[in-house]
Design a protein around this motif. Structure first.
Motif, PDB file in Angstrom:
ATOM      1  N   GLY A 176     -23.839 -13.801 -72.311  1.00  0.00           N
ATOM      2  CA  GLY A 176     -22.703 -14.508 -72.875  1.00  0.00           C
ATOM      3  C   GLY A 176     -22.450 -14.234 -74.338  1.00  0.00           C
ATOM      4  N   LYS A 177     -23.027 -13.148 -74.870  1.00  0.00           N
ATOM      5  CA  LYS A 177     -22.858 -12.832 -76.282  1.00  0.00           C
ATOM      6  C   LYS A 177     -21.447 -12.303 -76.555  1.00  0.00           C
ATOM      7  N   SER A 178     -20.930 -12.621 -77.719  1.00  0.00           N
ATOM      8  CA  SER A 178     -19.630 -12.101 -78.145  1.00  0.00           C
ATOM      9  C   SER A 178     -19.805 -10.685 -78.681  1.00  0.00           C
ATOM     10  N   ASN A 179     -18.685  -9.977 -78.872  1.00  0.00           N
ATOM     11  CA  ASN A 179     -18.760  -8.626 -79.429  1.00  0.00           C
ATOM     12  C   ASN A 179     -19.436  -8.636 -80.796  1.00  0.00           C
ATOM     13  N   LYS A 180     -19.146  -9.640 -81.598  1.00  0.00           N
ATOM     14  CA  LYS A 180     -19.740  -9.745 -82.927  1.00  0.00           C
ATOM     15  C   LYS A 180     -21.247  -9.920 -82.837  1.00  0.00           C
ATOM     16  N   GLN A 181     -21.692 -10.786 -81.910  1.00  0.00           N
ATOM     17  CA  GLN A 181     -23.125 -11.013 -81.734  1.00  0.00           C
ATOM     18  C   GLN A 181     -23.811  -9.762 -81.188  1.00  0.00           C
ATOM     19  N   ILE A 182     -23.151  -9.078 -80.274  1.00  0.00           N
ATOM     20  CA  ILE A 182     -23.719  -7.843 -79.721  1.00  0.00           C
ATOM     21  C   ILE A 182     -23.843  -6.798 -80.814  1.00  0.00           C
ATOM     22  N   ALA A 183     -22.802  -6.676 -81.644  1.00  0.00           N
ATOM     23  CA  ALA A 183     -22.819  -5.697 -82.723  1.00  0.00           C
ATOM     24  C   ALA A 183     -24.013  -5.912 -83.647  1.00  0.00           C
TER      25      ALA A 183
END
Length: 223
Positions: A176-183
């Motif tokens: 459930g991570k956002s793109n920002k968190q994944i980055a």
């Protein structure tokens, strides 16, 4: 709910529908960025309304907000194209952040719902492993476009083509991570992560990040 959303400076409530039929009609007329969808409604249920809206309005994202947490309803909503699934006991901050995330194209599942997704796919994966070759295993997670067994086989073959970086990103999507968190987690620019996510969705033939996360959970169980 309307008042809570309306006071936010970056949100505008453009309409309110009393049932599923009206929801579809209003969405087609008003073309909102986000639809908050209940599941239990008169005339047309939320799953059917979600399916119609996502098919005719690909730029409109549906956030399911309901008291129903049955596994069958969760999977039906995901297959219908819902980007997020929240229960009505979610906090105000959680709801507002989810609306913003869905508007950005992200997917969200509450922890309670995410656990149900994982539990269901563990059971489904066990059924696949136990079934004789060529046997179709039916279940709520089976795609409407293919039988459960056929989709499992296709998903497995696609997974073999993922790079190590794509597999890492896919695992974070499933969490459930956002793109920002994944980055931040994989030390890439957010735009680069967005491109990775698009490629992974194409490989899995997934329509939404939520659907991709569900397919990933099944794949990880199969591994």
């Amino acid at each position: 709910m309307t008042l809570m959303l309306s006071v936010e400076s970056d949100m505008e409530v453009v309409g309110q529908a009393s049932d599923g039929v009206e929801a579809v009609e209003m969405a087609e007329r008003l073309r909102p960025d986000v639809v908050l969808m209940d599941l239990h409604m008169p005339r047309k249920g939320g799953v059917a309304a979600t399916r119609e809206i996502t098919r005719s309005l690909p730029d409109t994202h549906v956030l399911v907000l309901t008291t129903l947490d049955a596994e069958e309803m969760v999977f039906e909503a995901v297959r219908a194209g819902a980007h997020a699934y929240l229960l009505k006991d979610a906090s105000e901050d959680e709801l507002l952040e989810t609306v913003r995330a869905v508007h950005r194209g992200e997917s969200r599942l509450t922890p309670q719902i995410a656990r149900k997704v994982m539990d269901q796919f563990r059971r489904l994966a066990s059924a696949f492993e136990a079934a004789p070759t060529g046997t179709t295993v039916n279940g709520p997670a089976a795609s409407s476009k293919a039988s459960g067994a056929a989709q499992a086989k296709a998903t497995g073959s696609v997974a073999e083509t993922l790079s190590d970086k794509e597999e890492k990103i896919l695992g974070l999507i499933a969490e459930g991570k956002s793109n920002k968190q994944i980055a931040a987690g994989v030390f890439l620019a957010e735009g680069t992560v967005k491109n990775y996510v698009s490629r992974i969705m194409e490989k899995f033939h997934a329509n939404t990040r939520t659907e991709l996360a569900v397919m990933s959970l099944r794949q990880r169980r199969g591994d």
